[in-house]
Design a protein around this motif. Structure first.
Motif, PDB file in Angstrom:
ATOM      1  N   VAL A 257       0.834  -1.206   0.000  1.00  0.00           N
ATOM      2  CA  VAL A 257       0.000   0.000   0.000  1.00  0.00           C
ATOM      3  C   VAL A 257       0.869   1.256   0.000  1.00  0.00           C
ATOM      4  CG1 VAL A 257      -1.711   1.320   1.295  1.00  0.00           C
ATOM      5  CG2 VAL A 257      -1.927  -1.169   1.120  1.00  0.00           C
ATOM      6  N   ARG A 258       1.928   1.235   0.782  1.00  0.00           N
ATOM      7  CA  ARG A 258       2.793   2.423   0.867  1.00  0.00           C
ATOM      8  C   ARG A 258       3.492   2.696  -0.465  1.00  0.00           C
ATOM      9  NH1 ARG A 258       4.557   5.878   4.440  1.00  0.00           N
ATOM     10  NH2 ARG A 258       6.658   6.734   4.354  1.00  0.00           N
ATOM     11  N   LEU A 259       3.998   1.654  -1.113  1.00  0.00           N
ATOM     12  CA  LEU A 259       4.663   1.835  -2.410  1.00  0.00           C
ATOM     13  C   LEU A 259       3.687   2.387  -3.447  1.00  0.00           C
ATOM     14  CD1 LEU A 259       6.937  -1.349  -2.753  1.00  0.00           C
ATOM     15  CD2 LEU A 259       7.674   1.019  -2.415  1.00  0.00           C
ATOM     16  N   ALA A 260       2.471   1.859  -3.435  1.00  0.00           N
ATOM     17  CA  ALA A 260       1.475   2.314  -4.408  1.00  0.00           C
ATOM     18  C   ALA A 260       1.093   3.770  -4.165  1.00  0.00           C
ATOM     19  CB  ALA A 260       0.234   1.423  -4.339  1.00  0.00           C
ATOM     20  N   LYS A 261       0.856   4.117  -2.908  1.00  0.00           N
ATOM     21  CA  LYS A 261       0.416   5.482  -2.604  1.00  0.00           C
ATOM     22  C   LYS A 261       1.543   6.499  -2.729  1.00  0.00           C
ATOM     23  CE  LYS A 261      -3.481   4.585   0.516  1.00  0.00           C
ATOM     24  NZ  LYS A 261      -4.013   4.787   1.889  1.00  0.00           N
ATOM     25  N   VAL A 262       2.706   6.188  -2.148  1.00  0.00           N
ATOM     26  CA  VAL A 262       3.792   7.156  -2.090  1.00  0.00           C
ATOM     27  C   VAL A 262       4.537   7.269  -3.417  1.00  0.00           C
ATOM     28  CG1 VAL A 262       5.982   7.748  -0.976  1.00  0.00           C
ATOM     29  CG2 VAL A 262       4.078   6.855   0.393  1.00  0.00           C
ATOM     30  N   VAL A 263       4.885   6.126  -4.018  1.00  0.00           N
ATOM     31  CA  VAL A 263       5.683   6.156  -5.251  1.00  0.00           C
ATOM     32  C   VAL A 263       4.796   6.318  -6.484  1.00  0.00           C
ATOM     33  CG1 VAL A 263       7.358   4.939  -6.683  1.00  0.00           C
ATOM     34  CG2 VAL A 263       7.496   4.765  -4.188  1.00  0.00           C
ATOM     35  N   LEU A 264       3.890   5.374  -6.716  1.00  0.00           N
ATOM     36  CA  LEU A 264       3.045   5.450  -7.908  1.00  0.00           C
ATOM     37  C   LEU A 264       2.067   6.620  -7.811  1.00  0.00           C
ATOM     38  CD1 LEU A 264       2.329   1.665  -8.555  1.00  0.00           C
ATOM     39  CD2 LEU A 264       4.247   3.088  -9.315  1.00  0.00           C
ATOM     40  N   GLY A 265       1.521   6.831  -6.615  1.00  0.00           N
ATOM     41  CA  GLY A 265       0.643   7.980  -6.426  1.00  0.00           C
ATOM     42  C   GLY A 265       1.419   9.279  -6.566  1.00  0.00           C
ATOM     43  N   GLY A 266       2.676   9.280  -6.103  1.00  0.00           N
ATOM     44  CA  GLY A 266       3.516  10.463  -6.235  1.00  0.00           C
ATOM     45  C   GLY A 266       3.815  10.809  -7.675  1.00  0.00           C
ATOM     46  N   ALA A 267       3.854   9.793  -8.512  1.00  0.00           N
ATOM     47  CA  ALA A 267       4.105  10.029  -9.939  1.00  0.00           C
ATOM     48  C   ALA A 267       2.936  10.734 -10.616  1.00  0.00           C
ATOM     49  CB  ALA A 267       4.385   8.693 -10.644  1.00  0.00           C
ATOM     50  N   LEU A 268       1.786  10.746  -9.960  1.00  0.00           N
ATOM     51  CA  LEU A 268       0.605  11.409 -10.519  1.00  0.00           C
ATOM     52  C   LEU A 268       0.519  12.883 -10.147  1.00  0.00           C
ATOM     53  CD1 LEU A 268      -2.085   8.643  -9.890  1.00  0.00           C
ATOM     54  CD2 LEU A 268      -1.136   9.333 -12.095  1.00  0.00           C
ATOM     55  N   GLU A 269       1.411  13.320  -9.261  1.00  0.00           N
ATOM     56  CA  GLU A 269       1.386  14.719  -8.867  1.00  0.00           C
ATOM     57  C   GLU A 269       1.827  15.612 -10.025  1.00  0.00           C
ATOM     58  OE1 GLU A 269       3.790  15.026  -5.403  1.00  0.00           O
ATOM     59  OE2 GLU A 269       2.445  13.808  -4.153  1.00  0.00           O
ATOM     60  N   THR A 270       1.470  16.874  -9.944  1.00  0.00           N
ATOM     61  CA  THR A 270       1.763  17.787 -11.055  1.00  0.00           C
ATOM     62  C   THR A 270       3.235  18.151 -11.143  1.00  0.00           C
ATOM     63  OG1 THR A 270       1.206  19.660  -9.606  1.00  0.00           O
ATOM     64  CG2 THR A 270      -0.543  18.787 -11.040  1.00  0.00           C
ATOM     65  N   ASN A 271       3.964  17.987 -10.060  1.00  0.00           N
ATOM     66  CA  ASN A 271       5.399  18.261 -10.099  1.00  0.00           C
ATOM     67  C   ASN A 271       6.132  17.199  -9.295  1.00  0.00           C
ATOM     68  OD1 ASN A 271       4.956  19.032  -7.382  1.00  0.00           O
ATOM     69  ND2 ASN A 271       4.588  21.143  -8.017  1.00  0.00           N
ATOM     70  N   GLY A 272       7.466  17.277  -9.308  1.00  0.00           N
ATOM     71  CA  GLY A 272       8.266  16.283  -8.606  1.00  0.00           C
ATOM     72  C   GLY A 272       9.016  15.403  -9.587  1.00  0.00           C
ATOM     73  N   ASP A 273      10.065  14.763  -9.114  1.00  0.00           N
ATOM     74  CA  ASP A 273      10.918  13.951  -9.979  1.00  0.00           C
ATOM     75  C   ASP A 273      10.201  12.729 -10.538  1.00  0.00           C
ATOM     76  OD1 ASP A 273      12.932  15.749  -9.482  1.00  0.00           O
ATOM     77  OD2 ASP A 273      13.825  14.575  -7.864  1.00  0.00           O
ATOM     78  N   LEU A 274       9.383  12.064  -9.718  1.00  0.00           N
ATOM     79  CA  LEU A 274       8.658  10.884 -10.187  1.00  0.00           C
ATOM     80  C   LEU A 274       7.702  11.257 -11.314  1.00  0.00           C
ATOM     81  CD1 LEU A 274       7.872   9.170  -6.759  1.00  0.00           C
ATOM     82  CD2 LEU A 274       9.447   8.334  -8.511  1.00  0.00           C
TER      83      LEU A 274
ATOM     84  N   MET B  98      -8.244  -3.256  -5.080  1.00  0.00           N
ATOM     85  CA  MET B  98      -9.365  -2.830  -5.918  1.00  0.00           C
ATOM     86  C   MET B  98      -9.727  -1.359  -5.723  1.00  0.00           C
ATOM     87  SD  MET B  98      -9.746  -5.555  -7.521  1.00  0.00           S
ATOM     88  CE  MET B  98      -8.634  -6.912  -7.156  1.00  0.00           C
ATOM     89  N   GLU B  99      -9.705  -0.903  -4.475  1.00  0.00           N
ATOM     90  CA  GLU B  99     -10.213   0.440  -4.182  1.00  0.00           C
ATOM     91  C   GLU B  99      -9.137   1.521  -4.175  1.00  0.00           C
ATOM     92  OE1 GLU B  99     -12.487   0.331  -0.612  1.00  0.00           O
ATOM     93  OE2 GLU B  99     -13.843  -1.242  -1.325  1.00  0.00           O
ATOM     94  N   THR B 100      -7.886   1.135  -4.003  1.00  0.00           N
ATOM     95  CA  THR B 100      -6.812   2.130  -3.918  1.00  0.00           C
ATOM     96  C   THR B 100      -5.789   1.981  -5.038  1.00  0.00           C
ATOM     97  OG1 THR B 100      -7.026   2.195  -1.498  1.00  0.00           O
ATOM     98  CG2 THR B 100      -4.993   3.081  -2.451  1.00  0.00           C
ATOM     99  N   ILE B 101      -5.250   0.783  -5.193  1.00  0.00           N
ATOM    100  CA  ILE B 101      -4.125   0.593  -6.106  1.00  0.00           C
ATOM    101  C   ILE B 101      -4.553   0.618  -7.573  1.00  0.00           C
ATOM    102  CG2 ILE B 101      -2.279  -0.983  -6.795  1.00  0.00           C
ATOM    103  CD1 ILE B 101      -2.084  -1.846  -3.881  1.00  0.00           C
ATOM    104  N   ILE B 102      -5.614  -0.083  -7.921  1.00  0.00           N
ATOM    105  CA  ILE B 102      -6.043  -0.102  -9.317  1.00  0.00           C
ATOM    106  C   ILE B 102      -6.427   1.294  -9.822  1.00  0.00           C
ATOM    107  CG2 ILE B 102      -7.932  -0.849 -10.846  1.00  0.00           C
ATOM    108  CD1 ILE B 102      -7.591  -3.628  -9.825  1.00  0.00           C
ATOM    109  N   PRO B 103      -7.139   2.115  -9.053  1.00  0.00           N
ATOM    110  CA  PRO B 103      -7.398   3.492  -9.515  1.00  0.00           C
ATOM    111  C   PRO B 103      -6.113   4.281  -9.770  1.00  0.00           C
ATOM    112  CG  PRO B 103      -8.924   2.936  -7.771  1.00  0.00           C
ATOM    113  CD  PRO B 103      -7.927   1.821  -7.830  1.00  0.00           C
ATOM    114  N   ILE B 104      -5.106   4.097  -8.916  1.00  0.00           N
ATOM    115  CA  ILE B 104      -3.824   4.768  -9.135  1.00  0.00           C
ATOM    116  C   ILE B 104      -3.194   4.282 -10.430  1.00  0.00           C
ATOM    117  CG2 ILE B 104      -1.442   4.951  -8.290  1.00  0.00           C
ATOM    118  CD1 ILE B 104      -2.538   4.941  -5.449  1.00  0.00           C
ATOM    119  N   LEU B 105      -3.220   2.975 -10.657  1.00  0.00           N
ATOM    120  CA  LEU B 105      -2.624   2.406 -11.870  1.00  0.00           C
ATOM    121  C   LEU B 105      -3.347   2.881 -13.120  1.00  0.00           C
ATOM    122  CD1 LEU B 105      -1.964  -1.265 -10.657  1.00  0.00           C
ATOM    123  CD2 LEU B 105      -0.283   0.557 -10.963  1.00  0.00           C
TER     124      LEU B 105
END
Length: 209
Positions: A20-37, A128-135
């Motif tokens: 959950v942490r990898l999905a939210k922090v790393v993959l979710g972080g890649a969805l932010e408008t700025n930042g290296d990811l 289903m409710e957190t990771i797949i929407p991020i993906l």
């Protein structure tokens, strides 16, 4: 190899928390408008070059972006690993002898089965409710830049689909295009395993309710 060793020494609750942490922090972080990811995910394919030593490198790439590439690569590698899956058996403690395991085994197994079943349900809920929407959202970003990381993302989605086919179908009912892609990849995956004699039936429910 290092990640595999770390994962085999984690209990199911730790595996769930890491996922959950990898999905939210790393993959979710890649969805932010700025930042290296986010910047790495928007790089065009001509700026990202695979080679044998490093999965992704970029010519004259700032060190922080190169680091972000490795973070994404390692994240997908960990999430796709069977060793992070809840219920995957870890190695037995070598300091425990057979007599001790026999005496305590029945009681421990009963508790572990209940706990594993509960954590498995929680894991599916998070998937289903957190990771797949991020993906799904990250897939849109990677497609727009034609990023090589799209292949890693689809491999991970395919892994989830093969493990929890019924649940994924239900949650992707509103995204028939992605569902068709996953079903196509699933059929190709089965064909490859069947032709190589390594086909193993994957049940829709790994842990029966």
């Amino acid at each position: 190899e290092v990640y595999r060793m770390m994962l085999t020494n984690m209990n199911d609750q730790q595996k769930l928390e890491v996922t959950v942490r990898l999905a939210k922090v790393v993959l979710g972080g890649a969805l932010e408008t700025n930042g290296d990811l986010s910047a790495v995910c928007k790089l065009p394919p001509q700026d990202i070059h695979p080679n044998e030593e490093d999965y992704y490198t970029k010519k004259t790439c700032p060190k922080r972006l190169e680091s972000a590439m490795h973070v994404l690569t390692d994240t997908f590698a960990i999430l796709k690993s069977s060793h992070i899956k809840v219920g995957h058996k870890s190695s037995v403690d070598p300091e425990q002898d057979d007599d001790h395991l026999e005496q305590t085994g029945a009681k421990v197994d009963q508790r572990n089965l209940y706990k594993t079943s509960l954590l498995n349900k929680i894991s599916r809920k998070h998937l289903m409710e957190t990771i797949i929407p991020i993906l799904r959202n990250l897939k849109t970003v990677l497609e727009s830049s034609r990023s090589p990381f799209l292949k890693d993302l689809m491999h991970y989605l395919g892994y989830i689909f093969r493990s929890f086919k019924a649940e994924v179908k239900e949650h992707l009912a509103s995204d028939p295009t992605l569902l068709q892609e996953l079903e196509y990849d699933f059929r190709k995956h089965r064909q490859r395993e069947t032709s190589s004699g390594k086909y193993v039936r994957i049940a829709d429910d790994d842990v029966r309710k």
